[in-house]
Design a protein around this motif. Sequence first.
Motif, PDB file in Angstrom:
ATOM      1  N   THR A  74       0.790  -1.398  -0.147  1.00 37.29           N
ATOM      2  CA  THR A  74      -0.213  -0.068  -0.274  1.00 37.29           C
ATOM      3  C   THR A  74       1.031   1.352   0.180  1.00 37.29           C
ATOM      4  N   TRP A 107     -15.493   4.108   4.508  1.00 37.09           N
ATOM      5  CA  TRP A 107     -15.345   2.402   4.766  1.00 37.09           C
ATOM      6  C   TRP A 107     -14.498   2.451   3.929  1.00 37.09           C
ATOM      7  N   SER A 108     -12.326   2.143   4.624  1.00 36.00           N
ATOM      8  CA  SER A 108     -11.765   1.782   4.172  1.00 36.00           C
ATOM      9  C   SER A 108     -11.359   0.233   4.569  1.00 36.00           C
ATOM     10  N   CYS A 111      -7.421  -1.994   4.622  1.00 37.13           N
ATOM     11  CA  CYS A 111      -7.015  -0.936   4.756  1.00 37.13           C
ATOM     12  C   CYS A 111      -5.062  -1.570   4.957  1.00 37.13           C
ATOM     13  N   GLU A 116      -4.211   3.924   3.321  1.00 34.79           N
ATOM     14  CA  GLU A 116      -5.028   5.074   2.565  1.00 34.79           C
ATOM     15  C   GLU A 116      -6.757   5.523   3.576  1.00 34.79           C
ATOM     16  N   PRO A 117      -6.309   5.096   4.516  1.00 32.50           N
ATOM     17  CA  PRO A 117      -7.654   5.658   5.975  1.00 32.50           C
ATOM     18  C   PRO A 117      -6.996   6.880   6.269  1.00 32.50           C
ATOM     19  N   ILE A 120      -7.028   9.431   3.280  1.00 32.47           N
ATOM     20  CA  ILE A 120      -8.809  10.350   3.734  1.00 32.47           C
ATOM     21  C   ILE A 120      -8.088  11.225   4.742  1.00 32.47           C
ATOM     22  N   ILE A 138     -14.935   7.569   9.627  1.00 27.02           N
ATOM     23  CA  ILE A 138     -13.921   6.832   8.758  1.00 27.02           C
ATOM     24  C   ILE A 138     -13.564   5.345   8.787  1.00 27.02           C
ATOM     25  N   ALA A 140     -11.511   1.686   9.339  1.00 32.67           N
ATOM     26  CA  ALA A 140     -10.711   1.190   8.759  1.00 32.67           C
ATOM     27  C   ALA A 140     -11.096  -0.507   9.208  1.00 32.67           C
ATOM     28  N   PHE A 212     -14.131   2.519   0.191  1.00 30.50           N
ATOM     29  CA  PHE A 212     -12.802   2.497  -0.221  1.00 30.50           C
ATOM     30  C   PHE A 212     -12.338   0.499  -0.115  1.00 30.50           C
ATOM     31  N   CYS A 213     -12.245  -0.072  -1.410  1.00 32.97           N
ATOM     32  CA  CYS A 213     -12.532  -1.749  -1.453  1.00 32.97           C
ATOM     33  C   CYS A 213     -11.009  -1.655  -2.647  1.00 32.97           C
ATOM     34  N   ARG A 214      -9.845  -1.413  -2.237  1.00 31.04           N
ATOM     35  CA  ARG A 214      -8.693  -1.300  -3.433  1.00 31.04           C
ATOM     36  C   ARG A 214      -8.254  -2.285  -3.285  1.00 31.04           C
TER      37      ARG A 214
END
Lengths: 288, 121
Positions: A74, A107-108, A111, A116-117, A120, A138, A140, A212-214
Amino acid sequence: MIKAEDFELLCGIVKSRSGLTLSPDKAYLLENRLMAVARKWGMNDIDGLAATVRGGPNEELLREITEAMTTNETLFFRDQTPFEQLEKVVLPRLLESRRERRHIRIWSAACSSGQEPYSIAMILKGMGSILDNWRIDIHATDISRAMLDKARAGLYTQFEVQRGLPIAMLMKYFQQAGDKWEIDPAIRSMVEFDEFNLLNDPTSKGQFDIVFCRNVLIYLDPPTKTRVLENVSKLMPEDGVLYMGGAETVMGVTEKFQPVNEHRGMYCCVRGGGGGQGMAPANYASNI
Amino acid sequence: MKSCLVVDDSRVIRMVARKIMEELEFDVVEAEDGQAAIDCCNQVMPDAVLLDWHMPVMDGLEFLYALRQLPGGEKPKVVFCTTKNDLEHIQEAIKAGADEYIMKPFDSEIIQSKFSQVGLL
């Protein structure tokens, strides 16, 4: 070289507990990662590890095997664009549509170590007084306890803070702590971390306006991808926004989301018989 | 093709940086200290400068002040690349007009990330 039956056993554990699918050409990866677990448990090789697993249920060992196989790659502001869209398009729109309730939930999912969170959170902080009297959650989550510990600590190496993080953000939101960099407690406190396995039912988490679901679905097999995305869609309002990784798609996976024109990685919810009734893709496109 | 002036008194660092910048499709010019870099800028102003701090003759910070005084010297994106890895030095460099800051050791991923942030990639 790992025995075929051991590979099958260990892959089966990882798959059933996390959805992670390992093809036989990943045998070297499994062997590499699980050697560390084997040694920690006092075994010399994968044979020993497999024998212990066969010997009887050991929740802690199975958890460590699964965690060892997750990919935790990440970086801050990964791919840049989703975060620019969040600030310039998605949040302004939600600030308008939620002006009575003054509450937005993000929602991360998956994470990893928290980049990522926290990215944000830095975006939100940078928006300043426009968010006064708003509550923005947020949330995570990750499957890995080790990653969540690191995320909660908010301590990053010099290498990590130079990947994706602009220097102005480093100066503004980090302090040096020995040879590491520690994120500002004000940013850290904006994020709530929680252990969660994406294979489980997330209903109890409540509704999320932005998810975010990446770069996690790429590791799952098609039926599991579908299940995860359909579970996520149940938590989202009509005008909710989903972000997925640059190499991921909903095509052939689910009809609950559709890509937003000209916004790579961004998806809107589709209700009923298709043709998004919430925020039409065109509405987003016109904002750019 | 965009151009990058690599300023470092270490030949090895210049070589590594050149290789990375060329892979990112930059045209590379090298200078071994701040004065030599100013001479280069007087001839052709580059699009980017990858700049070491501690160097003989003229150091990176002095170069940056001098560059920003030159005609067209406001244009290049300047990315420091130095072992000075504390907040005070970072603040000093940004105040002096640097656009980004890399703490050594670096790799191609960090360079790519920083050059993308200053809008050159």
